[in-house]
Write a protein that holds these residues in place. Structure first.
Motif, PDB file in Angstrom:
ATOM      1  N   GLN A   1      23.298 -38.687 -19.151  1.00 41.13           N
ATOM      2  CA  GLN A   1      23.148 -39.144 -20.677  1.00 41.13           C
ATOM      3  C   GLN A   1      21.688 -38.862 -21.300  1.00 41.13           C
ATOM      4  OE1 GLN A   1      24.869 -42.839 -21.330  1.00 41.13           O
ATOM      5  NE2 GLN A   1      26.772 -42.374 -20.095  1.00 41.13           N
ATOM      6  N   ASN A   2      20.460 -38.846 -20.434  1.00 38.87           N
ATOM      7  CA  ASN A   2      19.202 -38.950 -21.081  1.00 38.87           C
ATOM      8  C   ASN A   2      18.771 -37.690 -20.565  1.00 38.87           C
ATOM      9  OD1 ASN A   2      18.237 -41.627 -22.020  1.00 38.87           O
ATOM     10  ND2 ASN A   2      19.427 -42.386 -20.338  1.00 38.87           N
ATOM     11  N   LEU A   3      19.227 -36.949 -19.827  1.00 33.60           N
ATOM     12  CA  LEU A   3      18.342 -35.654 -19.331  1.00 33.60           C
ATOM     13  C   LEU A   3      19.307 -34.593 -19.342  1.00 33.60           C
ATOM     14  CD1 LEU A   3      16.510 -36.995 -16.116  1.00 33.60           C
ATOM     15  CD2 LEU A   3      15.826 -36.967 -18.550  1.00 33.60           C
ATOM     16  N   PHE A   4      20.475 -34.496 -18.363  1.00 32.88           N
ATOM     17  CA  PHE A   4      21.110 -33.206 -18.559  1.00 32.88           C
ATOM     18  C   PHE A   4      22.028 -32.819 -19.820  1.00 32.88           C
ATOM     19  CE2 PHE A   4      21.671 -33.725 -13.479  1.00 32.88           C
ATOM     20  CZ  PHE A   4      20.399 -33.499 -13.578  1.00 32.88           C
ATOM     21  N   VAL A   5      22.555 -33.731 -20.385  1.00 33.62           N
ATOM     22  CA  VAL A   5      23.142 -33.332 -21.687  1.00 33.62           C
ATOM     23  C   VAL A   5      22.375 -33.921 -22.805  1.00 33.62           C
ATOM     24  CG1 VAL A   5      25.218 -33.856 -22.949  1.00 33.62           C
ATOM     25  CG2 VAL A   5      25.588 -33.679 -20.554  1.00 33.62           C
ATOM     26  N   GLY A   6      21.835 -35.189 -22.729  1.00 30.65           N
ATOM     27  CA  GLY A   6      20.929 -35.742 -23.717  1.00 30.65           C
ATOM     28  C   GLY A   6      19.638 -35.128 -24.202  1.00 30.65           C
ATOM     29  N   ASN A   7      19.042 -34.713 -23.066  1.00 33.46           N
ATOM     30  CA  ASN A   7      17.835 -33.941 -23.189  1.00 33.46           C
ATOM     31  C   ASN A   7      16.699 -34.981 -24.059  1.00 33.46           C
ATOM     32  OD1 ASN A   7      16.073 -31.947 -22.682  1.00 33.46           O
ATOM     33  ND2 ASN A   7      16.421 -31.043 -24.577  1.00 33.46           N
ATOM     34  N   HIS A   8      16.789 -36.050 -23.613  1.00 33.99           N
ATOM     35  CA  HIS A   8      15.997 -36.956 -24.617  1.00 33.99           C
ATOM     36  C   HIS A   8      14.571 -37.039 -23.922  1.00 33.99           C
ATOM     37  CE1 HIS A   8      19.122 -38.479 -26.746  1.00 33.99           C
ATOM     38  NE2 HIS A   8      19.896 -38.662 -25.850  1.00 33.99           N
ATOM     39  N   LEU A   9      14.031 -36.570 -22.689  1.00 35.46           N
ATOM     40  CA  LEU A   9      12.671 -36.838 -22.062  1.00 35.46           C
ATOM     41  C   LEU A   9      11.723 -36.288 -23.045  1.00 35.46           C
ATOM     42  CD1 LEU A   9      11.254 -37.961 -19.869  1.00 35.46           C
ATOM     43  CD2 LEU A   9      11.582 -35.870 -18.482  1.00 35.46           C
ATOM     44  N   THR A  10      11.860 -35.050 -23.272  1.00 33.96           N
ATOM     45  CA  THR A  10      10.760 -34.260 -23.947  1.00 33.96           C
ATOM     46  C   THR A  10      10.503 -34.496 -25.361  1.00 33.96           C
ATOM     47  OG1 THR A  10      12.179 -32.291 -24.547  1.00 33.96           O
ATOM     48  CG2 THR A  10      10.917 -32.391 -22.497  1.00 33.96           C
TER      49      THR A  10
END
Length: 764
Positions: A320-329
């Motif tokens: 949810q935060n990385l692979f699909v959400g891409n919230h990290l950057t």
């Protein structure tokens, strides 16, 4: 007929049996029946015997794989490290239990380590497999660190997660482990160098951003960070989230697993990327080389078949935060209490990114596009005092980044050797170039490894040029929104019923029947039908009759294998093209965003308040640097001279730095400076020269008021600047400007004497 020599085998072999025309053959099969005298019949008979024997050996290798998997599971699935190690800390004993542990690699007697060298720490990916890929061979990341004399540590994990543990708990514990490692080596020249492999890379990047004081330089090896990036027609894995309807399926898999997600499903996703290799080439290669391929195959499969588990909270956070959400950057990853945000701009240590054009799991775009996501220009990187280095391999696959001996002995070794240089590079963006040492290269004694390493300056446009454009990432904004809706629907209406129906008994039964596990179980001694293969294989090895390489039927076998591979590759290409077209038909058209009431953008803009704050901080740093432009020592003057003369140079190589280290070791102990002090001076002087070159030049006399000291600075600067050859016209002009400002006349006897000494030193 001449007796054949058996090829090398994985197990015990008896000497080749002598055969002849008289008397019965002592082997399991006669070489050739008397009734078949035709050459074609003879070739067919020889091939048939060889193929039958290879089939038995092949089945025995699969049987041994199944047995080793079962034994590995009974042993608690320890890391597949080939190096002796000892546990220093177990996260399961912490107040907040986490299934991670810190190991110290015990160096072999042939390669003792120096406790005063910078310690190395390796973090392996927790992506379905178990730990150990960073050190399951002698030629590996850990092996290279040990051979270089560095103390080495490994952060491992166990099969079963602790109840309630989260990704935040894991990151906090890893930061604690790194602090412990640093505390064990107080005399090291810097904080630990940390390697994060694949998904261990983004985890390491988060630790370095949340606790920048615990890490030295960090290496992200094949680590995805910009999850939506890729090239059309080449990176189909990024479409999976959209085609599966978002993240709810991973939650369903975890609920069916009684709250734990089975990593075997992640492994299966990897295998589906290349069906030709997964379903044919890998096993065919073992069958075709059954005499020799067994050990290598079993060594790798011991790691590949060790499937680990995650809590639902962990897999949900990741997808949810990385692979699909891409919230990290985008700076949208928050701590559980909402007080802290993970901002990758907070990383203070140099970041090294190693990616490959042959990697279809983490292509270079996913490994590097976080840089333009964070920074609009290199000036912003410099203003933030961040150093980023990337190295691109032309062809190696994803797993080869970690397990290939050629990569370990070239890219990893050379980056490790240049680690101190990377640590002191002025802030900016660089590409590492590793080249063979050309004949006639000067000062080869200043090249540490077998190759010459240089770091070429790059811009944000160079990173963007690696992609085919980022317009295709708009569709992933829609995917994220659809995933959030579907996740909410699943959590509200389906998850409670699935969790109520799941027990540990049903979860374990589902895990045991997972195809990746079943193929090993069915081929092991647990299957009574496989016992005959284990009983017959030793006899086959004793009487092995390998076919000659020029046998026409063997050529037909190879041709048939190539046809199967070609067909599977065609199927893959058609499948991937259809998936890409379907994805674009759903998410890249205007109707779905309109229904959802959303607008898409390629890059989420930073809030005006945060942008203004960053600008103010950059201006403050600029004013502070210029206010101290006339302050410093002879070391500062020397580094300012180098920065001024080489300003605008596109590359920095290792020989000048290694010369400086060599000269520093010759100084008395009370005159030496630490690597950290040298790094601070480099950053100060490169920053001053970058901000105001003219003012930096005119202030040089204030740093070295004595003429004798000025001459020493200039002689040393000339020696370092000419390591790679004579000064070119631009450098020579700048060098003369410095000489003029410092008052050192080229025609003076002292200067000629210094120049003569420098020339002699350079030749030596």
């Amino acid at each position: 007929m001449n007796a054949r020599q058996p090829a090398g085998t994985a197990g015990d072999q008896a000497p080749a049996q002598e055969t002849g025309s008289a008397g019965p053959s002592p082997s399991l099969f006669p070489e050739f029946p008397a009734f078949a005298a035709h050459p074609v019949a003879q070739a067919a008979w020889e091939y048939g015997v060889d193929a039958w024997q290879r089939g038995i050996l092949f089945l025995d290798i699969l049987r041994r794989r199944g047995n080793e998997t079962a034994e590995h599971e009974r042993g608690g699935m320890p890391p597949v490290l080939v190096f002796e190690h000892e546990a220093l800390m177990d996260g399961r004993d912490m107040p907040k239990p986490v299934n991670y542990a810190l190991l110290r690699i015990v160096p072999p007697e042939t390669h003792p380590t120096d406790p005063d060298k910078r310690p190395f720490v390796v973090i392996d990916p927790r992506a379905g497999h178990g730990p150990g890929i960073g050190g399951f061979k002698a030629d590996s990341e850990i092996g290279n660190a040990i051979r270089s004399g560095h103390p080495c540590y490994f952060i491992t994990f166990f099969r079963d997660p602790c109840p309630g543990q989260t990704i935040e708990d894991v990151a906090r514990l890893e930061g604690h482990f790194l602090s412990v490692v640093a505390g064990r080596h107080p005399n090291a020249p810097g904080k630990p160098f940390v390697v994060g492999n694949c998904q261990g890379g983004w985890a390491l990047l988060m630790v370095a951003a949340a606790a920048p004081e615990v890490t030295g330089p960090i290496l992200l090896a094949g680590a995805p960070v910009a999850y939506w990036s890729g090239v059309r027609g080449r990176n189909p894995m990024r479409y999976s989230g959209g085609l599966l309807g978002g993240t709810w399926l991973s939650s369903l898999a975890a609920d069916i697993g009684n709250g734990r997600f089975d990593g075997a499903w992640l492994v299966q996703n990897f295998e589906n990327l290349n069906p030709a290799n997964s379903f044919w080439e890998k096993l065919y290669n073992v069958y075709a080389k059954a005499d020799t391929e067994g050990p290598r195959f079993l060594e790798f499969e011991r790691w590949w078949g060790g499937h680990f588990l995650m809590n639902r909270e962990e897999i949900d956070w990741i997808v949810q935060n990385l692979f699909v959400g891409n919230h990290l950057t985008a700076g949208e990853v928050h701590s559980a209490d909402g007080r802290n945000v993970i901002d990758l701009r907070n990383v203070r240590s140099p970041v090294i990114v190693f990616a490959s054009w042959g990697d279809n799991i983490t292509p270079p775009q996913q490994a590097l596009n976080w840089i333009p996501d964070l920074y609009a220009s290199v000036d912003e990187i410099v203003a933030n005092q961040q150093t980023i280095v990337y190295c691109l391999h032309p062809s190696i696959g994803h797993l080869g980044i970690f397990v290939s001996a050629s990569v370990a002995n070239r890219e990893h070794t050379e980056l490790f050797c240049a680690l101190d240089l990377i640590d002191v590079l002025p802030p900016g963006l660089y590409e590492a170039k590793i080249e063979d040492v050309a004949p006639g290269t000067s000062h080869r004694d200043l090249i540490e490894g077998r190759y010459l390493v240089r770091f070429e300056r790059r811009t944000i446009d160079d990173i963007l040029a690696l992609d085919d454009g980022r317009e295709d990432e708009r569709a992933f904004e829609v995917v994220r929104r659809v995933a959030e809706i579907n996740q909410h629907l699943y959590d509200t209406y389906a998850s409670p019923f699935v969790r109520a129906a799941s027990t540990e008994i049903t979860a374990e039964a589902i895990r045991e029947t997972q195809p990746a596990r079943m193929e090993r179980t069915l081929a092991s001694d647990a299957n009574p039908f496989m016992m005959w293969a284990g009983a017959l294989a030793p006899k086959v090895r004793e009487n092995r009759q390998p076919v000659s390489p020029d046998n026409p039927f063997l050529a037909m076998q190879e041709a048939m294998s190539e046809q199967i591979v070609s067909a599977l590759n065609q199927y893959r290409d058609v499948r991937d093209a259809m998936q890409e077209q379907l994805f674009e038909a759903i998410y890249a058209t205007p109707w779905l965003p309109a229904i959802l009431g959303m607008e898409t953008s390629v890059r989420r803009a930073e809030s005006p308040a945060i942008a203004a704050l960053r600008k103010e901080v950059a201006e403050l740093r600029k004013r502070e640097a210029l206010a101290k432009i006339g302050e410093g020592t002879a070391v500062d003057a020397f580094l300012r001279v180098l920065a001024y003369v080489t300003q605008g140079k596109s590359a920095i190589e290792e020989r000048p730095f290694n010369l400086l280290r060599k000269l520093a070791r010759e100084n008395p102990p009370d005159m030496r400076i630490t690597l950290a002090q040298f790094k601070d001076a480099v950053w100060r002087q490169s920053n001053v020269v970058c901000l105001d070159p003219a003012a930096a030049l005119q202030a040089l006399p204030q740093l070295v008021p004595e003429m004798q000291e000025r001459r020493r600075v200039m002689v040393l600067a000339h020696r370092v600047l000419t390591v790679g050859g004579p000064l070119d016209d631009d450098w020579l002009a700048r060098y003369r400007e410095v000489v003029a400002v410092l008052g050192a006349d080229h025609s003076s006897p002292a200067t000629r004497e210094a120049a003569a000494d420098t020339k002699a030193d350079t030749k030596s």
